[in-house]
Enzyme design. Structure first.
Site, short mmCIF file in Angstrom:
data_model
loop_
_atom_site.label_atom_id
_atom_site.label_comp_id
_atom_site.label_asym_id
_atom_site.label_seq_id
_atom_site.Cartn_x
_atom_site.Cartn_y
_atom_site.Cartn_z
N LEU B 58 -0.47 -2.18 -6.41
CA LEU B 58 0.53 -1.47 -7.22
C LEU B 58 1.94 -1.61 -6.67
O LEU B 58 2.89 -1.20 -7.33
CB LEU B 58 0.14 0.02 -7.34
CG LEU B 58 -1.11 0.25 -8.19
CD1 LEU B 58 -1.49 1.72 -8.19
CD2 LEU B 58 -0.91 -0.24 -9.62
N ARG B 59 2.10 -2.19 -5.50
CA ARG B 59 3.42 -2.58 -4.94
C ARG B 59 4.33 -1.42 -4.55
O ARG B 59 5.41 -1.63 -4.05
CB ARG B 59 4.18 -3.48 -5.92
CG ARG B 59 3.43 -4.73 -6.35
CD ARG B 59 3.12 -5.64 -5.20
NE ARG B 59 2.47 -6.88 -5.66
CZ ARG B 59 1.55 -7.54 -4.97
NH1 ARG B 59 1.16 -7.09 -3.78
NH2 ARG B 59 1.02 -8.63 -5.42
N ASN B 89 -1.61 -3.06 1.19
CA ASN B 89 -0.55 -3.99 1.65
C ASN B 89 0.78 -3.72 0.96
O ASN B 89 1.39 -4.60 0.37
CB ASN B 89 -0.98 -5.44 1.46
CG ASN B 89 -1.21 -5.81 0.01
OD1 ASN B 89 -1.46 -4.93 -0.82
ND2 ASN B 89 -1.11 -7.08 -0.30
N HIS B 229 -13.47 -9.83 -3.86
CA HIS B 229 -13.33 -11.09 -4.62
C HIS B 229 -14.11 -12.30 -4.09
O HIS B 229 -13.56 -13.22 -3.55
CB HIS B 229 -11.87 -11.46 -4.78
CG HIS B 229 -10.99 -11.24 -3.57
ND1 HIS B 229 -11.32 -11.65 -2.31
CD2 HIS B 229 -9.77 -10.65 -3.46
CE1 HIS B 229 -10.35 -11.33 -1.47
NE2 HIS B 229 -9.41 -10.71 -2.15
N ASP B 302 -8.18 -7.29 -8.79
CA ASP B 302 -7.20 -7.88 -7.85
C ASP B 302 -5.85 -8.07 -8.56
O ASP B 302 -5.15 -9.07 -8.37
CB ASP B 302 -7.70 -9.20 -7.27
CG ASP B 302 -6.92 -9.62 -6.03
OD1 ASP B 302 -6.04 -8.84 -5.57
OD2 ASP B 302 -7.17 -10.72 -5.51
#
Lengths: 311, 429, 175
Positions: B58-59, B89, B229, B302
């Site tokens: 989601l940054r 991250n 993933h 992802d």
């Protein structure tokens, strides 16, 4: 043809047409036409993100001999090193009205990105993109092979060409494999297994890890430059061991057939992939490659820029 | 506000009316009569539990130019998701209670769906020192999933300690399996296409070696491992083997790895640049088979938004990642349902029930039944839409499906009983 | 479409031009022929044979003018044809340029430029099989097989055995 990004952009016929045009340009040049008016008023930008004085001078010379205006844009080391800057640079060149952009870039696919992006309407000529392709090098190599082995129609069926060295990282090798196969030659890649790409089975070439067993059966031995940065990446134990196994030394040179030739795209690492003996031997056609590079690039510029509409 | 959904088809094929009131599913029965509710005519629509994503970037905080928790939440509900798991991250990295609580609060404030933060395994995602996993677990965000996603916890000892440490609160380590020494500067799947394009190869073994190691570690310490993933046929084999041995491992696959192959890279369009990379057709078939036979437990998006300047450039300089939230269900319908590899009930399990169970999201992922929290969606399976990257709810446009026609449209999304997304069904067709 | 010259007409025209060249230049000393590819080069070869049968051997070659054209931007790129200058060179010689059709005059201008790059002939003369008018430059032919008044929309095609399998000159009305 709007762009020359990959040898795959050329049909066999188109490749032969370019090579034939290059030969005619050679005749005209030798006839005293040092400069032709053909592309007067057209502008060619040499956009070099990597240093390559040789390739840049070759394109510059080709463009000038056809009377095009040449702008050299060296982007290396300046703020334009990657990313958005390729787009910005392209849009700048577009605003300046460039007719052709000759691009050398460290990233594979950069030339195609420039051509496909819609940032620019100029013809794009790939002068080497990362470890992908270098199509004009393959054309000048084919031209030189035809000249030295006297194959006037550029039909290479039956011709045996060995490409020796760092295949994995070589754009010269990729373009040459594609073009030589198009023209009918049988290509053998000769390198340690570490420098052969995974996936090479799809290339339709022979692979031989043993230079000694191959060298006596080749009409053309094309040596590739070993980049110094490969030394520390575990591809081979030492420069000396590489040179012993895959260098073209006097012993291997003497085992080549009588009419065969030695090629190298330059610049050579004498004493590493090629010994001084071999580099300076009668078989070496390295200087012809340089001379022919200008003719082939003239032919490409002529083909891309002389017409109103693309073929 | 209460809603009466008329004649919706459940994943098992039953056609029912669904009454939603006070945030709950009040009744599920044929032909409910109730006059004070807004009627939603759902004939021909599928009713599914709200989708749950265990893998979302989601940054926020840090890169709010490419996505915020609010914009990501909107993308989520348009895609049928009622719960997201925000990867760690961000900038700063979600490796402290403070950051995960902030993310959780921002999700609550956006109010469209639940945003559950994932905590980092190691401080700063550096792979060296464990992050304050316990503090994040006991924070108001109640973090249960820990992941350094984007980076692999490559040090075997660090991975072992992390797996052991989370056992105390039934946490789970979600591993991004990528042996770093085999993937230095890697750009795409290593194989025929990479050899032609001159892009540095990313071997399948780099993923499989870590999966194999971590399966054995999880068995040894008796902890829970989740493989993010999965992309390779070999990886599917390894997970299948682990499950046959009774090892507590779960695995996810992304929609894009079920649809796209490395041939997409041929034009050097960086929208197809993603980590882990697109693989071969054989891998795609193995992943589909793995999802169908239960080896792969869940689908996770992802979802990885990037601003255009990070994609509109040469391949090597571009960022890894692609959007996923708004297209995931459609890609799954296209690749798995229309190919008859999954029925709707199985699809609902891998996109909703299983991820909710793995993560412990108690109000999500239940079959539609009376008394459960009303997190559910309606889907028009017969509708088609052309994906347009300029019409995404996400702040970024890096969808790999631009221009593609995909089946199935999410017409309604209910979150805690509120209608948070609705499309005009006429317009959707 | 109608045929305005047949095979016999072309032969006769070339013979007459051959005689005119010899007469104008009082023999063939210092004379050489340069044909402009593609069909001009073939006509030049034929003309050289005719002149040789009358006066003895005459040097003949080809001059590709493509690289000197000023209309390259208006057409698709065309492959280059060979240029071959007889070994005696053109310096101080009388050069007779040979082409099939004289129209705008631009090809001949390009040929004069190309010649200028190679050397300085004593004089340059022009022989063409057909002059169809519509000049855009102050250029005229010294030797003409046949003057054919045309409209600009008509198309004149010269066919030669060596390329087309037959000899003839056709004119086609505007489409």
């Amino acid at each position: 043809m709007n762009h020359l990004l990959s040898v795959n952009d050329l049909s066999k016929e188109a490749a032969i047409s370019l090579l034939t045009t290059a030969r005619e340009l050679g005749v005209v040049s030798e006839g005293g036409h040092k400069k032709l008016p053909t592309l007067r008023g057209r502008s060619v930008v040499n956009l070099f993100f990597e240093d390559s004085t040789r390739t840049r001078i070759s394109f510059e010379s080709a463009a000038k001999r056809l009377s095009a205006d040449v702008i050299n844009f060296s982007a290396k080391g300046s703020s334009v090193s990657k990313g958005e800057s390729l787009k910005d640079t392209a849009q700048t060149l577009q605003a300046m009205g460039a007719d052709a952009v000759v691009i050398r870039h460290g990233a594979s696919g950069a030339a195609q990105r420039l051509a496909d992006s819609g940032w620019i309407s100029a013809s794009v000529i790939n002068a080497g993109d990362g470890t992908h392709e270098h199509p004009t090098q393959a054309l000048l190599d084919a031209f030189t092979i035809a000249e030295k082995l006297e194959i006037s129609n550029f039909e290479f069926t039956g011709l045996r060409v060995g490409i020796v060295g760092d295949i994995l990282h070589s754009r010269v090798a990729r373009s040459n494999v594609l073009l030589l196969q198009k023209l009918g030659a049988q290509v053998t890649l000769i390198a340690p297994p570490t420098l052969i790409p995974v996936g090479v089975h799809s290339w339709g070439v022979d692979v031989n890890f043993d230079f000694d067993s191959a060298v006596g059966n080749l009409d053309v031995v094309m040596m590739l430059r070993i980049q110094s940065e490969r030394m520390n990446e575990l591809f081979f134990p030492s420069a000396r061991e590489y040179s012993r196994s895959y260098g073209l030394d006097k012993l291997r040179l003497d085992r080549m057939t009588a009419r065969s030739i030695v090629m190298h795209p330059g610049p050579m690492n004498r004493g590493l992939e090629i010994s001084a003996d071999s580099a300076d031997s009668q078989k070496s056609v390295v200087l012809s490659q340089v001379k022919n590079g200008v003719l082939v690039r003239m032919a490409v510029l002529y083909q891309l820029l002389s017409g109103a509409s693309s073929l | 506000m209460s809603y009466l959904i008329k004649a919706a088809t459940l994943s098992d094929g039953a056609v029912v009316d669904i009454l939603i009131a006070d945030g709950k599913i009040a009744r599920v029965a044929p032909d409910i009569q109730e006059s004070n509710s807004q009627i939603i005519e759902a004939s021909g629509l599928r009713a599914l539990s709200g989708l749950v994503d265990l893998h979302t970037h989601l940054r926020e905080p840090g890169r709010e130019d490419s996505e915020t928790i609010a914009s990501g939440s909107l993308a989520a509900v348009r895609g049928g998701y009622t719960a997201l798991s925000a990867m760690a991250n961000t900038s700063p990295v979600a490796d402290t209670a403070g950051v995960v609580e902030q993310v959780f609060r921002l999700g609550q404030a956006a109010g469209l769906c639940d945003v559950f933060p994932i905590g980092a395994v190691t401080q700063g995602l550096l792979g060296e020192q464990l992050a304050e996993i316990g503090a994040m677990a006991t924070s108001s965000a109640k973090v249960r999933i820990f992941s350094d996603d984007g980076k692999c916890v490559s040090n075997a000892l660090v991975m072992r300690r992390a797996l052991e440490y989370v056992k105390s609160f039934n946490g789970i380590i979600a591993q991004h399996a990528q042996e770093p020494t085999l993937t230095v500067d890697a750009q795409m799947n290593e194989g025929e296409i990479s050899s032609q394009l001159g892009l540095k190869g990313w071997p399948a073994i780099a993923e499989e070696a870590i999966i194999a190691r971590d399966i054995l570690l999880a068995e040894h310490v008796g902890s829970r491992l989740h493989i993010c993933h999965l992309t390779t046929a070999g990886g599917v084999e390894l997970v299948r083997w682990a499950k046959s041995r009774g090892i507590n491992v779960t695995a996810e696959v992304t929609p894009h790895h079920l649809l796209l192959t490395d041939e997409s890279v041929l034009g050097y369009d960086a929208v197809f640049k993603v980590n882990p990379p697109l693989r071969t057709e054989a891998d795609v078939h193995a992943l589909r088979a793995g999802l169908a036979d239960g080896t792969i437990d869940i689908v996770a998006t992802d979802h990885a938004p990037h601003p255009s300047e990070d994609k509109d450039c040469e391949w090597q300089a571009a960022a890894f990642g692609m959007l996923g939230l708004e297209t995931a269900l459609s890609v799954l319908v296209s690749t798995m349902v229309e190919t008859q590899m999954l029925d709707w009930a199985h699809l609902e399990r891998v996109m909703s029930h299983n991820p909710a169970r793995i993560a412990g999201y108690e109000s999500h992922g239940h079959p539609i039944s009376e008394g459960k929290t009303a997190n559910l969606i309606l889907v028009d399976p017969s509708a088609k839409r052309v994906i347009d990257r300029n019409k995404m709810a996400s702040k970024s446009r890096n969808t790999p499906y631009d221009g593609l026609t995909l089946p199935a449209v999410v017409t309604h999304t209910f979150f805690n009983g509120a209608l948070v997304h609705e499309v005009d069904r006429g317009a959707a067709k | 479409m109608s045929r305005i010259l047949d095979s016999g007409d072309i032969d006769r025209a070339l013979k007459r031009i051959a005689h005119e060249i010899i007469e104008r230049n009082q023999g063939i000393s210092d004379l050489l022929l340069l044909g402009i590819p593609t069909r001009g080069a073939i006509l030049s070869e034929r003309l050289a044979r005719v002149i040789s049968s009358i006066e003895g051997g005459i040097p003949s070659g080809t001059l590709d003018v493509t690289l000197h054209r000023d209309d390259l931007r208006l057409r698709p790129p065309r492959p280059l044809s060979p240029t071959s200058i007889p070994s005696i060179g053109i310096e101080g010689k009388i050069v007779v340029l040979v082409d099939d059709v004289l129209y705008s005059g631009r090809t001949i201008r390009a040929a004069l430029d190309a010649l200028g790059e190679i050397g300085r002939p004593k004089s340059v003369q022009l022989a063409v099989l057909v002059d169809r008018g519509h000049r855009e430059l102050p250029i005229r032919a010294d030797f003409v097989g046949k003057n054919i008044p045309t409209s600009a929309s008509e198309k004149v095609s010269v066919l030669l055995q060596e390329i087309d399998g037959q000899d003839g000159v056709d004119i086609e009305a505007a489409k």
